[in-house]
Design a protein around this motif. Sequence first.
Motif, PDB file in Angstrom:
ATOM      1  N   PHE A 120       0.839  -1.198   0.000  1.00  0.00           N
ATOM      2  CA  PHE A 120       0.000   0.000   0.000  1.00  0.00           C
ATOM      3  C   PHE A 120       0.872   1.245   0.000  1.00  0.00           C
ATOM      4  O   PHE A 120       2.076   1.180   0.272  1.00  0.00           O
ATOM      5  N   TYR A 121       0.266   2.375  -0.319  1.00  0.00           N
ATOM      6  CA  TYR A 121       0.928   3.671  -0.173  1.00  0.00           C
ATOM      7  C   TYR A 121      -0.013   4.604   0.577  1.00  0.00           C
ATOM      8  O   TYR A 121      -1.228   4.352   0.642  1.00  0.00           O
ATOM      9  N   LEU A 122       0.538   5.641   1.163  1.00  0.00           N
ATOM     10  CA  LEU A 122      -0.235   6.532   2.034  1.00  0.00           C
ATOM     11  C   LEU A 122      -0.425   7.890   1.387  1.00  0.00           C
ATOM     12  O   LEU A 122       0.518   8.501   0.887  1.00  0.00           O
ATOM     13  N   TYR A 123      -1.677   8.349   1.409  1.00  0.00           N
ATOM     14  CA  TYR A 123      -1.990   9.687   0.880  1.00  0.00           C
ATOM     15  C   TYR A 123      -2.671  10.498   1.975  1.00  0.00           C
ATOM     16  O   TYR A 123      -3.710  10.100   2.509  1.00  0.00           O
ATOM     17  N   PHE A 124      -2.078  11.631   2.331  1.00  0.00           N
ATOM     18  CA  PHE A 124      -2.657  12.530   3.334  1.00  0.00           C
ATOM     19  C   PHE A 124      -3.634  13.494   2.676  1.00  0.00           C
ATOM     20  O   PHE A 124      -3.324  14.115   1.656  1.00  0.00           O
ATOM     21  N   ASP A 125      -4.791  13.603   3.261  1.00  0.00           N
ATOM     22  CA  ASP A 125      -5.792  14.588   2.822  1.00  0.00           C
ATOM     23  C   ASP A 125      -5.921  15.609   3.952  1.00  0.00           C
ATOM     24  O   ASP A 125      -6.596  15.379   4.945  1.00  0.00           O
ATOM     25  N   TRP A 126      -5.229  16.745   3.807  1.00  0.00           N
ATOM     26  CA  TRP A 126      -5.190  17.762   4.868  1.00  0.00           C
ATOM     27  C   TRP A 126      -6.332  18.759   4.710  1.00  0.00           C
ATOM     28  O   TRP A 126      -6.682  19.158   3.612  1.00  0.00           O
ATOM     29  N   GLN A 127      -6.881  19.197   5.846  1.00  0.00           N
ATOM     30  CA  GLN A 127      -7.934  20.211   5.836  1.00  0.00           C
ATOM     31  C   GLN A 127      -7.730  21.137   7.021  1.00  0.00           C
ATOM     32  O   GLN A 127      -7.369  20.699   8.116  1.00  0.00           O
ATOM     33  N   GLU A 128      -7.949  22.424   6.810  1.00  0.00           N
ATOM     34  CA  GLU A 128      -7.810  23.386   7.897  1.00  0.00           C
ATOM     35  C   GLU A 128      -8.740  23.021   9.044  1.00  0.00           C
ATOM     36  O   GLU A 128      -9.892  22.663   8.830  1.00  0.00           O
ATOM     37  N   SER A 129      -8.211  23.095  10.268  1.00  0.00           N
ATOM     38  CA  SER A 129      -8.990  22.661  11.429  1.00  0.00           C
ATOM     39  C   SER A 129     -10.058  23.668  11.844  1.00  0.00           C
ATOM     40  O   SER A 129     -11.068  23.316  12.408  1.00  0.00           O
ATOM     41  N   ALA A 130      -9.793  24.951  11.580  1.00  0.00           N
ATOM     42  CA  ALA A 130     -10.738  25.987  11.988  1.00  0.00           C
ATOM     43  C   ALA A 130     -10.549  27.193  11.087  1.00  0.00           C
ATOM     44  O   ALA A 130      -9.502  27.379  10.482  1.00  0.00           O
ATOM     45  N   LYS A 407      -9.049  -1.941   6.317  1.00  0.00           N
ATOM     46  CA  LYS A 407      -8.828  -1.741   7.746  1.00  0.00           C
ATOM     47  C   LYS A 407      -7.483  -2.304   8.209  1.00  0.00           C
ATOM     48  O   LYS A 407      -6.768  -1.672   8.997  1.00  0.00           O
ATOM     49  N   ALA A 408      -7.129  -3.483   7.764  1.00  0.00           N
ATOM     50  CA  ALA A 408      -5.866  -4.094   8.196  1.00  0.00           C
ATOM     51  C   ALA A 408      -4.680  -3.255   7.735  1.00  0.00           C
ATOM     52  O   ALA A 408      -3.737  -3.010   8.501  1.00  0.00           O
ATOM     53  N   GLU A 409      -4.717  -2.803   6.481  1.00  0.00           N
ATOM     54  CA  GLU A 409      -3.631  -1.975   5.961  1.00  0.00           C
ATOM     55  C   GLU A 409      -3.594  -0.622   6.653  1.00  0.00           C
ATOM     56  O   GLU A 409      -2.513  -0.087   6.934  1.00  0.00           O
ATOM     57  N   ALA A 410      -4.768  -0.042   6.928  1.00  0.00           N
ATOM     58  CA  ALA A 410      -4.826   1.256   7.613  1.00  0.00           C
ATOM     59  C   ALA A 410      -4.206   1.166   8.994  1.00  0.00           C
ATOM     60  O   ALA A 410      -3.442   2.046   9.414  1.00  0.00           O
ATOM     61  N   PHE A 411      -4.510   0.087   9.720  1.00  0.00           N
ATOM     62  CA  PHE A 411      -3.914  -0.059  11.037  1.00  0.00           C
ATOM     63  C   PHE A 411      -2.420  -0.299  10.931  1.00  0.00           C
ATOM     64  O   PHE A 411      -1.643   0.182  11.767  1.00  0.00           O
ATOM     65  N   LYS A 412      -1.995  -1.026   9.910  1.00  0.00           N
ATOM     66  CA  LYS A 412      -0.570  -1.258   9.713  1.00  0.00           C
ATOM     67  C   LYS A 412       0.168   0.060   9.519  1.00  0.00           C
ATOM     68  O   LYS A 412       1.282   0.253  10.036  1.00  0.00           O
ATOM     69  N   VAL A 413      -0.447   1.005   8.803  1.00  0.00           N
ATOM     70  CA  VAL A 413       0.142   2.336   8.628  1.00  0.00           C
ATOM     71  C   VAL A 413       0.329   3.007   9.978  1.00  0.00           C
ATOM     72  O   VAL A 413       1.401   3.536  10.293  1.00  0.00           O
ATOM     73  N   LEU A 414      -0.711   2.973  10.815  1.00  0.00           N
ATOM     74  CA  LEU A 414      -0.618   3.603  12.133  1.00  0.00           C
ATOM     75  C   LEU A 414       0.462   2.936  12.977  1.00  0.00           C
ATOM     76  O   LEU A 414       1.242   3.615  13.664  1.00  0.00           O
ATOM     77  N   GLU A 415       0.514   1.622  12.926  1.00  0.00           N
ATOM     78  CA  GLU A 415       1.525   0.917  13.707  1.00  0.00           C
ATOM     79  C   GLU A 415       2.924   1.309  13.258  1.00  0.00           C
ATOM     80  O   GLU A 415       3.815   1.546  14.085  1.00  0.00           O
ATOM     81  N   LEU A 416       3.143   1.428  11.959  1.00  0.00           N
ATOM     82  CA  LEU A 416       4.447   1.841  11.441  1.00  0.00           C
ATOM     83  C   LEU A 416       4.799   3.254  11.882  1.00  0.00           C
ATOM     84  O   LEU A 416       5.915   3.536  12.315  1.00  0.00           O
TER      85      LEU A 416
END
Length: 534
Positions: A120-130, A407-416
Amino acid sequence: MKKLTAIVLAMLTICMLFTACNENSNSGIITKPSEDPTPTLQECITITVQPTPADSKVVTRVKLESYFEEKYPDKKKIVYVAPYLINIDASGNKVVITDTENVSNEIALNEYLDAIGCDFYLYFDWQESAAYKDNIFSMFGGGHQIELVDTYSDYLKRKVENEQVDIIHAGYVVRVGYVDLNEPLLYCLSNSFFSDVTGFIKNSLIYKKNPKNYWKSLSCDGKIYGIMMKNFDFVSCARELEIDGALMEAAGYKVEDFTGQIEKDYEKLKEMQKYKKEGTKALLELKHKNVKGITSIRNKGFASAKTGEDKIFNLYEKEEIKEYFKFLQRVNADELLEKDFFMSGNINNVAKYQLDYLDDNYEQPNIIKEFLAASNTEYYKISIFSEKTQAVNAKTAVGVAEKSENKAEAFKVLELLYTDEKAKNILIYGNEEGNGKANNLYQITLDVSINEEVYEQAIENVELSPICGFWYFDNAETWAELAKIEAEYEGLWFGEYEDVDATLAELNAKLYEAGLQTLLDDINAQYKAWKGIK
């Protein structure tokens, strides 16, 4: 001056990029000729000029997504939706956010994931918090009071409903005085955005690195729903003071001279105040995370709990809070407390810290030295981790999206990201070794700067709050009305009322008139049921 120069240079750079690419722009979005299907790193950086507010220029990435799709056609795409904090400079202007470093680090991270064999590869989708509400500023206390609206929660809801989302950052708690702009984790749990990750967590390295009470703070009905960004956020300190470093040194004190308990430090604070300059005050901030072992649901005093009591009660009817408010009245009369200080620090988000001191037997507090660049003020944050320190519900977290098909890959990203030093360093520093300047955006999101030895000592004796793991979602309108009434009397926490007894009587009358008893009955019914199954 250096900060202003940096901002001006950043704005000039953006203007040059915008001018160079203007022929290919449409409504402020820079596009690229279609004949080259794979964007370069530089071409991944684009500029969006927002029409309002007029001074806001935000760098975004419309090409990075296609860059990853073409580079990793056979890999799964993991989408991480996260907020970035707004930054305000010393003049009250929104700081231009540049994205060159972010794009570079994210590309490097995916190259690392590819090298270690991830599918898998990771893509960040950033959004202004306020965002600003009508772009209004009012000056007070050397800082800026900014009217904000929560844009991230609405954005997150649209994303979850309509697009791929695999990992969710619940959002930041933005505080204006004692009023929360949002309640991120509660919002995500109540809208079923987060998936139960108990099975993943308990078989992971992350689980072993944190105490059980940490995971209780992230639990709802016994299931774990995420990972906390800031490891100390799940503890409720008996007291937390923030004192002016310059006044402390002028009075001849060392930071170790302070206990963190305002009653014991009172005379020292009075001595410090003799050296005040330009209206500064010795006690910059006093946080009331825990008053004599009492913790509150969603930080609202009208729904509180205490170890040894079997129901949720109204804190403002307790004798101990009345006596505490009377003590704060004395603090206010001696002009020791700078009520408005923390506003500037919170909104600017520029304070850096290091853990300087922690006594093993907890007779001395945990002391954090901070520097607030916006007001050029050095100060010390003094926290007590005592026998009354309790684990409470986390305010925000990062979790796996319930709707995710990965879900499994998403958690693997967090664990890494939380356990693989090379992956963390690449994202934060741009290199595997962790050398150079940290990228604040990712450091805040991951909060990996924690001193683990100090952390383990500090949480060793933390006990569970009786409401840790209990969440209340219902009667939103009544809750909001009661919170509004409570906020009207926040001056009690700063000693601003001469007649504490009369003020509390007035507050309680309004709370019960607005439906507090009905709310407490409902909360206690749910609390009783929860205690029977937890």
